[in-house]
Design a protein around this motif. Sequence first.
Motif, PDB file in Angstrom:
ATOM      1  N   LEU A 143     115.210  80.804 104.595  1.00 23.17           N
ATOM      2  CA  LEU A 143     114.982  79.374 104.831  1.00 23.17           C
ATOM      3  C   LEU A 143     114.721  78.626 103.531  1.00 23.17           C
ATOM      4  CD1 LEU A 143     114.253  76.908 106.685  1.00 23.17           C
ATOM      5  CD2 LEU A 143     111.903  77.778 106.656  1.00 23.17           C
ATOM      6  N   VAL A 146     117.943  78.498 101.140  1.00 25.51           N
ATOM      7  CA  VAL A 146     119.006  77.581 101.548  1.00 25.51           C
ATOM      8  C   VAL A 146     118.508  76.135 101.531  1.00 25.51           C
ATOM      9  CG1 VAL A 146     120.555  76.947 103.439  1.00 25.51           C
ATOM     10  CG2 VAL A 146     120.185  79.354 102.895  1.00 25.51           C
ATOM     11  N   TRP A 147     117.251  75.918 101.878  1.00 29.29           N
ATOM     12  CA  TRP A 147     116.686  74.569 101.929  1.00 29.29           C
ATOM     13  C   TRP A 147     116.726  73.897 100.557  1.00 29.29           C
ATOM     14  CZ3 TRP A 147     113.858  72.490 106.339  1.00 29.29           C
ATOM     15  CH2 TRP A 147     113.274  71.245 106.105  1.00 29.29           C
ATOM     16  N   TRP A 308     122.668  80.972 107.701  1.00 33.44           N
ATOM     17  CA  TRP A 308     121.699  79.886 107.512  1.00 33.44           C
ATOM     18  C   TRP A 308     122.396  78.679 106.853  1.00 33.44           C
ATOM     19  CZ3 TRP A 308     119.623  83.417 110.105  1.00 33.44           C
ATOM     20  CH2 TRP A 308     118.268  83.546 110.375  1.00 33.44           C
ATOM     21  N   HIS A 309     123.280  78.935 105.896  1.00 31.19           N
ATOM     22  CA  HIS A 309     123.958  77.837 105.194  1.00 31.19           C
ATOM     23  C   HIS A 309     125.180  77.339 105.963  1.00 31.19           C
ATOM     24  CE1 HIS A 309     126.493  75.815 102.177  1.00 31.19           C
ATOM     25  NE2 HIS A 309     125.357  75.525 101.567  1.00 31.19           N
ATOM     26  N   SER A 312     124.657  75.941 109.603  1.00 29.68           N
ATOM     27  CA  SER A 312     123.888  74.687 109.491  1.00 29.68           C
ATOM     28  C   SER A 312     124.788  73.543 109.040  1.00 29.68           C
ATOM     29  CB  SER A 312     122.721  74.863 108.520  1.00 29.68           C
ATOM     30  OG  SER A 312     121.791  75.814 109.008  1.00 29.68           O
ATOM     31  N   ARG A 351     118.888  70.571 108.054  1.00 23.91           N
ATOM     32  CA  ARG A 351     117.570  71.194 107.908  1.00 23.91           C
ATOM     33  C   ARG A 351     116.936  71.499 109.260  1.00 23.91           C
ATOM     34  NH1 ARG A 351     115.597  67.966 102.401  1.00 23.91           N
ATOM     35  NH2 ARG A 351     116.694  69.413 101.008  1.00 23.91           N
ATOM     36  N   LEU A 354     118.402  74.754 110.297  1.00 29.42           N
ATOM     37  CA  LEU A 354     117.774  75.808 109.498  1.00 29.42           C
ATOM     38  C   LEU A 354     116.446  76.233 110.124  1.00 29.42           C
ATOM     39  CD1 LEU A 354     118.074  74.946 105.679  1.00 29.42           C
ATOM     40  CD2 LEU A 354     118.815  77.028 106.832  1.00 29.42           C
ATOM     41  N   THR A 358     115.241  79.847 112.096  1.00 23.34           N
ATOM     42  CA  THR A 358     114.155  80.624 111.490  1.00 23.34           C
ATOM     43  C   THR A 358     112.954  80.806 112.408  1.00 23.34           C
ATOM     44  OG1 THR A 358     114.822  79.754 109.321  1.00 23.34           O
ATOM     45  CG2 THR A 358     112.678  80.833 109.458  1.00 23.34           C
TER      46      THR A 358
END
Length: 435
Positions: A143, A146-147, A308-309, A312, A351, A354, A358
Amino acid sequence: MTGTTEHGADEALRAPRKSSWKYIGPGIVVAATGVGAGDLVATLIAGSKFGYTLMWAAVIGCLVKISLAEACGRWHLATGRTLFEGWRSLGRWTTVYFAIYVVVWGFVYGATAMSSSALPIVALWPDGPGLKFWAVITGLIGLVFVWFNRYAVFEKAMTVLIGVMFFVVVYVAIRVTPDIGASFAGLLPVLPDGSLLYTLGLIGGVGGTITMAAYGYWVNAKGWTDSSWMKVMRLDNRVAYITTGVFVVAMLIVGAELLHASQLALTKGDRGLIDLGAILEERYGAATAKLFLVGFFATSFSSLIGVWHGVSLMFADFVERLQRDRKGVVTDEGTVEEVATGRKERSLPFRAYLLWLTFPPMALLFLNQPFGLVIAYGVLGAFFMPFLALTLIWLLNSSRTPAEWRNGILSNVMLAAAGLLFIVLCVQQVRELPW
């Protein structure tokens, strides 16, 4: 149309006429994301049951995936529209399916990815914290990474992880001393008794997930936004699935040499790689086993941050398109450029998804998965690859695609074959669910 990113502003302004190895990137990302620990175990089991006999199926599987990913990338570059925009043009049913799929699939996959990444850590440090602790930690690391990072840094990290995967898998395959003659003989199409489902799974399974649909988004995030990048994208895509092919062949060799002759069995799913680590330690020592577990972690964690990327990004595009429709904004312009600028990576929907990948799945780490959720996840997931293959045939043979970039005979044959294959696998997967 020309998109820019912090990583690729100059690249997009100087689109090359010829493909060049120095531009390779999105293909590495999709290869690292698409090959998960469960895929490697399925390949190992195929090798353990049938030796080298199904090597030809692995090769065909790579060709199928090349055609699918190429079609995704071609749509983005030829039309200047994202894949979700293409789906929207086919009718509201695509939006309904994707909305349910991306929510349910993300919830269950998040827990699966975190557990898979934690397994090799627990095996490396058995006296440390348990599986659930490390699963939560890997999810949080994914998280945060990638954030706070854009595509350029993400791509570099994925390149390192796939480098580790590649080195470890090939090293183990060489260490078990492959039978070169038998491996070449395995390129001849043969179906041993009881091998049909393993063969179909081998062709359709490895690297065949929603990340294939994300490939077009990564192509745009790289800064490639129009058809002048088509040759580069095609080279990049071939690199992706040749790399995937090497993984599959290497794991088939390991299954054939290490497990087939001695009839050793592996646990299905990600835990099968823990079994393999124990076998490697017994045969070749602790150092080889630990190196393999590092490769196992790279395989699992690259899939985690890749989803995740990439998913999203797809979710952000999905939400923003719905918002435009609700406001009555009718436009097909600028969407791939928005991906290229990195704006979607900073958006609220990106986000929010994401966080969805998570935190809610952490609850599943401590609970048994509810029966209804398992069924929904299985059905929605099984249907995705046929959905992708058949909608690509529809989009790329219609006036939605410029005539120059529509499907030729070979593309149509490959996509139709992929569609039929995935329909069969879909039916089989649904039948195997615990109804």
